[in-house]
Design a protein around this motif. Structure first.
Motif, PDB file in Angstrom:
ATOM      1  N   LEU A  74      -2.274 -33.233  29.152  1.00 52.04           N
ATOM      2  CA  LEU A  74      -1.912 -32.073  27.791  1.00 52.04           C
ATOM      3  C   LEU A  74      -3.207 -32.455  27.108  1.00 52.04           C
ATOM      4  CD1 LEU A  74       1.748 -32.199  26.957  1.00 52.04           C
ATOM      5  CD2 LEU A  74       0.533 -30.414  28.446  1.00 52.04           C
ATOM      6  N   MET A  75      -4.014 -33.549  27.482  1.00 52.18           N
ATOM      7  CA  MET A  75      -4.752 -34.033  26.671  1.00 52.18           C
ATOM      8  C   MET A  75      -6.015 -32.966  26.185  1.00 52.18           C
ATOM      9  SD  MET A  75      -7.649 -36.871  28.247  1.00 52.18           S
ATOM     10  CE  MET A  75      -6.087 -37.829  28.286  1.00 52.18           C
ATOM     11  N   ARG A  76      -6.654 -32.894  25.044  1.00 56.22           N
ATOM     12  CA  ARG A  76      -7.677 -32.061  24.562  1.00 56.22           C
ATOM     13  C   ARG A  76      -9.075 -32.356  24.378  1.00 56.22           C
ATOM     14  NH1 ARG A  76      -3.594 -29.463  20.087  1.00 56.22           N
ATOM     15  NH2 ARG A  76      -2.144 -28.474  21.588  1.00 56.22           N
ATOM     16  N   THR A  77      -9.268 -33.935  24.442  1.00 52.78           N
ATOM     17  CA  THR A  77     -10.432 -34.633  24.223  1.00 52.78           C
ATOM     18  C   THR A  77     -11.652 -33.955  25.293  1.00 52.78           C
ATOM     19  OG1 THR A  77      -9.485 -36.321  23.162  1.00 52.78           O
ATOM     20  CG2 THR A  77     -11.822 -36.648  23.979  1.00 52.78           C
ATOM     21  N   ARG A  78     -12.845 -33.664  24.864  1.00 55.63           N
ATOM     22  CA  ARG A  78     -13.648 -33.007  25.859  1.00 55.63           C
ATOM     23  C   ARG A  78     -14.924 -33.877  25.897  1.00 55.63           C
ATOM     24  NH1 ARG A  78      -9.932 -30.648  27.495  1.00 55.63           N
ATOM     25  NH2 ARG A  78      -9.684 -28.633  27.730  1.00 55.63           N
ATOM     26  N   ALA A  79     -15.408 -33.709  27.016  1.00 60.10           N
ATOM     27  CA  ALA A  79     -16.819 -34.565  27.143  1.00 60.10           C
ATOM     28  C   ALA A  79     -17.805 -33.568  27.868  1.00 60.10           C
ATOM     29  CB  ALA A  79     -16.479 -35.598  28.184  1.00 60.10           C
ATOM     30  N   GLU A  80     -18.667 -33.109  27.168  1.00 57.37           N
ATOM     31  CA  GLU A  80     -19.832 -31.906  27.730  1.00 57.37           C
ATOM     32  C   GLU A  80     -21.072 -32.844  27.982  1.00 57.37           C
ATOM     33  OE1 GLU A  80     -19.811 -29.068  27.183  1.00 57.37           O
ATOM     34  OE2 GLU A  80     -17.753 -28.737  25.801  1.00 57.37           O
ATOM     35  N   PRO A  81     -21.383 -32.713  29.266  1.00 55.02           N
ATOM     36  CA  PRO A  81     -22.668 -33.232  30.015  1.00 55.02           C
ATOM     37  C   PRO A  81     -23.882 -32.869  29.194  1.00 55.02           C
ATOM     38  CG  PRO A  81     -21.149 -32.024  31.502  1.00 55.02           C
ATOM     39  CD  PRO A  81     -20.919 -31.676  30.241  1.00 55.02           C
ATOM     40  N   GLN A  82     -24.786 -33.861  29.073  1.00 54.10           N
ATOM     41  CA  GLN A  82     -26.021 -33.628  28.361  1.00 54.10           C
ATOM     42  C   GLN A  82     -27.035 -33.900  29.595  1.00 54.10           C
ATOM     43  OE1 GLN A  82     -26.018 -32.829  24.905  1.00 54.10           O
ATOM     44  NE2 GLN A  82     -23.751 -32.576  25.866  1.00 54.10           N
ATOM     45  N   ALA A  83     -28.283 -33.367  29.235  1.00 53.03           N
ATOM     46  CA  ALA A  83     -29.300 -33.522  30.157  1.00 53.03           C
ATOM     47  C   ALA A  83     -29.960 -34.720  30.450  1.00 53.03           C
ATOM     48  CB  ALA A  83     -30.646 -32.615  29.385  1.00 53.03           C
TER      49      ALA A  83
ATOM     50  N   GLY B 133     -12.901 -35.135  19.975  1.00 53.23           N
ATOM     51  CA  GLY B 133     -11.653 -34.965  20.158  1.00 53.23           C
ATOM     52  C   GLY B 133     -10.895 -36.164  19.100  1.00 53.23           C
ATOM     53  N   GLN B 134      -9.617 -36.336  19.309  1.00 49.29           N
ATOM     54  CA  GLN B 134      -8.777 -37.262  18.361  1.00 49.29           C
ATOM     55  C   GLN B 134      -7.866 -37.983  19.193  1.00 49.29           C
ATOM     56  OE1 GLN B 134      -5.644 -36.536  15.150  1.00 49.29           O
ATOM     57  NE2 GLN B 134      -7.488 -36.787  13.918  1.00 49.29           N
ATOM     58  N   LYS B 135      -7.925 -39.355  19.124  1.00 51.62           N
ATOM     59  CA  LYS B 135      -7.194 -40.391  19.531  1.00 51.62           C
ATOM     60  C   LYS B 135      -6.228 -41.051  18.724  1.00 51.62           C
ATOM     61  CE  LYS B 135      -8.621 -39.471  23.974  1.00 51.62           C
ATOM     62  NZ  LYS B 135      -7.707 -39.120  25.096  1.00 51.62           N
ATOM     63  N   ILE B 136      -4.893 -41.331  18.715  1.00 50.89           N
ATOM     64  CA  ILE B 136      -4.204 -42.022  18.084  1.00 50.89           C
ATOM     65  C   ILE B 136      -3.297 -43.277  18.652  1.00 50.89           C
ATOM     66  CG2 ILE B 136      -3.384 -39.946  16.782  1.00 50.89           C
ATOM     67  CD1 ILE B 136      -0.950 -39.971  18.126  1.00 50.89           C
TER      68      ILE B 136
ATOM     69  N   GLY C  10      -1.420 -57.271  11.341  1.00 45.72           N
ATOM     70  CA  GLY C  10      -2.425 -57.988  11.171  1.00 45.72           C
ATOM     71  C   GLY C  10      -3.447 -57.257  12.377  1.00 45.72           C
ATOM     72  N   ASN C  11      -3.107 -56.288  13.325  1.00 44.36           N
ATOM     73  CA  ASN C  11      -3.879 -55.776  14.250  1.00 44.36           C
ATOM     74  C   ASN C  11      -3.920 -54.228  13.579  1.00 44.36           C
ATOM     75  OD1 ASN C  11      -4.218 -54.037  16.738  1.00 44.36           O
ATOM     76  ND2 ASN C  11      -5.010 -56.056  17.179  1.00 44.36           N
ATOM     77  N   SER C  12      -5.101 -53.724  13.733  1.00 47.41           N
ATOM     78  CA  SER C  12      -5.650 -52.601  13.167  1.00 47.41           C
ATOM     79  C   SER C  12      -5.306 -51.333  14.092  1.00 47.41           C
ATOM     80  CB  SER C  12      -6.992 -52.625  12.886  1.00 47.41           C
ATOM     81  OG  SER C  12      -7.857 -52.784  13.875  1.00 47.41           O
ATOM     82  N   THR C  13      -4.250 -50.631  13.934  1.00 49.86           N
ATOM     83  CA  THR C  13      -3.776 -49.416  14.693  1.00 49.86           C
ATOM     84  C   THR C  13      -4.407 -48.271  13.977  1.00 49.86           C
ATOM     85  OG1 THR C  13      -1.785 -50.606  15.415  1.00 49.86           O
ATOM     86  CG2 THR C  13      -2.001 -48.154  15.713  1.00 49.86           C
ATOM     87  N   CYS C  14      -5.293 -47.690  14.750  1.00 50.08           N
ATOM     88  CA  CYS C  14      -6.177 -46.449  14.246  1.00 50.08           C
ATOM     89  C   CYS C  14      -5.951 -45.098  14.795  1.00 50.08           C
ATOM     90  CB  CYS C  14      -7.783 -46.771  14.292  1.00 50.08           C
ATOM     91  SG  CYS C  14      -8.154 -48.486  13.472  1.00 50.08           S
ATOM     92  N   VAL C  15      -6.163 -43.937  13.797  1.00 57.43           N
ATOM     93  CA  VAL C  15      -6.451 -42.766  14.431  1.00 57.43           C
ATOM     94  C   VAL C  15      -7.841 -42.963  14.575  1.00 57.43           C
ATOM     95  CG1 VAL C  15      -6.565 -40.263  13.912  1.00 57.43           C
ATOM     96  CG2 VAL C  15      -4.521 -41.865  13.362  1.00 57.43           C
ATOM     97  N   MET C  16      -8.858 -42.489  15.785  1.00 58.09           N
ATOM     98  CA  MET C  16      -9.880 -42.602  15.998  1.00 58.09           C
ATOM     99  C   MET C  16     -10.692 -41.098  16.044  1.00 58.09           C
ATOM    100  SD  MET C  16     -10.529 -45.746  15.861  1.00 58.09           S
ATOM    101  CE  MET C  16     -12.374 -45.668  16.133  1.00 58.09           C
ATOM    102  N   ASN C  17     -11.480 -40.612  15.425  1.00 62.75           N
ATOM    103  CA  ASN C  17     -11.929 -39.379  15.729  1.00 62.75           C
ATOM    104  C   ASN C  17     -13.423 -39.283  16.304  1.00 62.75           C
ATOM    105  OD1 ASN C  17     -10.108 -38.113  14.011  1.00 62.75           O
ATOM    106  ND2 ASN C  17     -11.048 -38.786  12.276  1.00 62.75           N
TER     107      ASN C  17
END
Length: 592
Positions: free
Chosen positions: A174-183, A191-194, A260-267
């Motif tokens: 169901l993931m929505r994060t996209r990877a657009e190819p570059q020249a 996208g966003q990861k949690i 003590g461990n950083s659990t992040c939402v990554m944009n």
């Protein structure tokens, strides 16, 4: 404040008396004699007890904080991480070509237990990096390996894995994060990861994220997922750091434990990424990291139980409460120590027998990984693949259970934060959830792993048990205390597997309804096999000159306890499995 002492004697016993690692035909094992592993354990044990463990409560109380887009770790973490890195501990089993010491994976495992027990949240920064580097080592190009691995193995750069999204947990299709190819051959990742552990921090120059994303036009579901290397800072061709990449921390999660461990939402906002492995084959590459991580999480489960047990034992010896019902043991004092009471003994024996059995099981699994990776042993690879969900699921369930059992020894003090027992329970709880929740591990075991290669791997496990029983059948005392319970438990496991084969085709819910019980049944049989091996090894060691008779006798007695008091749980799990799905699925979803 809780303390931690590395269990070097117990680890050495498993490595050399039980597994006999220096005698195994595994590349690199011949060098792992008792003196060599002892030196490693003594040194890392000192680092763990004197530097890393004292920061455990500091990390729990301070947590991490997000300041101007950068995560700040708790006081003392950065200096301790420098010591870990400078001592070469992060590159212990890394290939020499990339700056590592080239030791077998089992050395990473024994060191990992000590560091995880000392400070689970702290050790995650290094452990996740190891897994990310392993994925690049297996699936990366030669250029990628040369660029990324030396700095990652040395932890000048750390690593993460980015799977989960807000709307999609286990269902990665169901993931929505996209990877657009570059020249230029790169990709723009958006996208966003949690739930990204160690997603950002101040202890390394760069952070290398492994990100799952979909390339437009690819297949639907998980078949269309690819894996990308996405660094916090873009790396130039000469290996120096360039501009800040389009990746940022959206927020820090407030958690029950591992503060003590950083659990992040990554944009990811058009961040530059580099394809790792083949297009649309990202799950294959990510599972290299996930399988290693799952074994590491199983280790975390029993490591937290071990440090909790160590402190509970010390408390039970010192705390005076009540009198021994058979007569005063401390007649000069107002009361006897807690440890004289049978129910306290039961609790401590539950913990001790689990921790020591779990250690042997985990180290045996690590040896199978070395056989597979270094020796090309396909049978070992198949067996450890089968056992991975058992290691992860069973050891973390029981690890949490035993951490709370240790907390119980303290009575009311176990509920008070200054004693530290609450933290062990809270930290252990996450291990049951992340890297694939334990219910998913059970489904993977029953739904996929049992049938892999036509059931060859589970049959190989049964044959290992049968061979051990057959080879030791003439030893009457050993047969009664160890072999008979092991045979009975193994028969329960075989009967459960047969039930799944017979009923699963007709009604898949009948198999899946029993999957969690099967995972625990399997786990008990594995620990029963380990205890039988340990008891046999301890008995043989008693015949040697200079044997530590008290230590070895305690091993045998603890093994007898597990076989008598814990292993019979297999019958209960089998009975539950054989009820099928009817009672579980009886209610309509609206009736709950």
């Amino acid at each position: 404040m809780p303390t931690y002492t590395a269990p070097t004697k117990d680890i050495q016993f498993v490595l050399h008396d039980v597994l006999g690692i220096s005698r195994q035909d595994v590349p690199g094992y011949a060098d792992l004699d008792r003196d060599f592993t002892g030196a490693i354990l003594e040194t890392v044990g000192q680092l763990a007890s004197e530097v890393i463990a004292p920061l455990n409560m500091v990390g729990d109380r301070q947590g991490c904080r997000l300041e101007n887009g950068v995560v700040r770790t708790p006081d003392g973490f950065r200096a301790a991480f420098d010591q870990l890195r400078d001592g070469g501990w992060t590159a212990l089993d890394a290939p020499e070509a990339y700056g590592g010491q080239g030791l077998p994976y089992i050395t990473y495992t024994m060191v990992g237990e000590i560091l995880s027990a000392a400070n689970m949240a702290f050790n995650m920064y290094y452990g996740l990096t190891h897994g990310a580097a392993s994925a690049i080592a297996v699936h990366g190009t030669e250029a990628q390996k040369a660029l990324w691995l030396p700095k990652m193995y040395g932890c000048q750069w750390t690593g993460t894995m980015n799977l989960t999204e807000p709307h999609a947990g286990t269902d990665l299709g169901l993931m929505r994060t996209r990877a657009e190819p570059q020249a230029d051959g790169t990709y723009r990742i958006t996208g966003q990861k949690i739930f990204i552990s160690a997603g950002d921090h101040d202890m390394a120059e760069n952070i290398v994220h492994l990100v799952l994303a979909k390339i437009p036009g690819g297949p639907d579901g998980t078949r269309g997922i690819s894996l990308f290397i996405v660094p916090k800072f873009v790396v130039k061709a000469d290996g120096t750091l360039g501009a800040r990449n389009g990746v940022s921390v959206g927020k820090l999660e407030e958690k029950m434990g591992i503060h003590g461990n950083s659990t992040c939402v990554m944009n990811y906002d058009g961040a530059t990424g580099y394809l790792l492995g083949e297009t649309h084959k990202g799950m294959r590459a990510m599972f290299t990291m996930m399988n290693e991580a799952r074994l590491g999480v199983g280790l975390q489960g029993y490591a937290q139980a071990d440090v909790a047990y160590q402190n509970a034992l010390a408390y039970a010896v010192d705390r005076l409460q009540g009198r021994d019902v058979t007569g005063a043991r401390n007649p000069g004092g107002p009361a006897d120590p807690l440890i004289v009471h049978p129910d306290i003994r039961r609790n401590l024996m539950d913990q001790k027998s689990f921790v020591e059995g779990a250690r042997a099981f985990t180290f045996w699994s690590a040896m199978l990984i070395d056989r597979a990776q270094e020796g090309g042993d396909k049978a070992a690879d198949g067996l450890v693949s089968l056992l991975t969900p058992v290691v992860k699921g069973f050891l973390t369930d029981k690890g949490f259970e035993n951490a709370t059992a240790a907390q119980q020894i303290y009575g009311g003090h176990g509920y008070i934060e200054e004693w530290g027992m609450s933290q062990f329970a809270r930290d252990a709880r996450i291990a049951m959830i992340y890297e694939g929740a334990n219910g998913v591990q059970a489904l993977d075991l029953v739904g996929r792993k049992l049938a892999t290669d036509g059931g060859r791997n589970v049959m190989a496990f049964f044959e290992i048990v049968k061979t051990f029983v057959r080879e030791n059948a003439e030893d009457e005392p050993f047969r009664t205390g160890f072999l008979d319970p092991l045979k009975a438990a193994s028969k329960d496991l075989q009967e459960a597997a047969t039930f799944f084969m017979q009923e699963g085709m007709k009604n898949p819910n009948a198999a899946l309804s029993g999957s969690y019980d099967f995972m625990h049944l399997f786990g008990h049989v594995c620990l029963g096999l380990m205890w039988a091996r340990m008891a046999k090894a301890a008995d043989a060691a008693l015949e040697q000159d200079g044997a530590d008779r008290d230590f070895l006798a305690a091993k045998i007695a603890t093994g007898r306890y597990y076989m008598a008091r814990q292993l019979p749980a297999t019958a209960m799990h089998l009975a539950r499995i054989k009820t099928g799905a009817d009672t579980i699925m009886a209610l309509d979803s609206t009736a709950f």
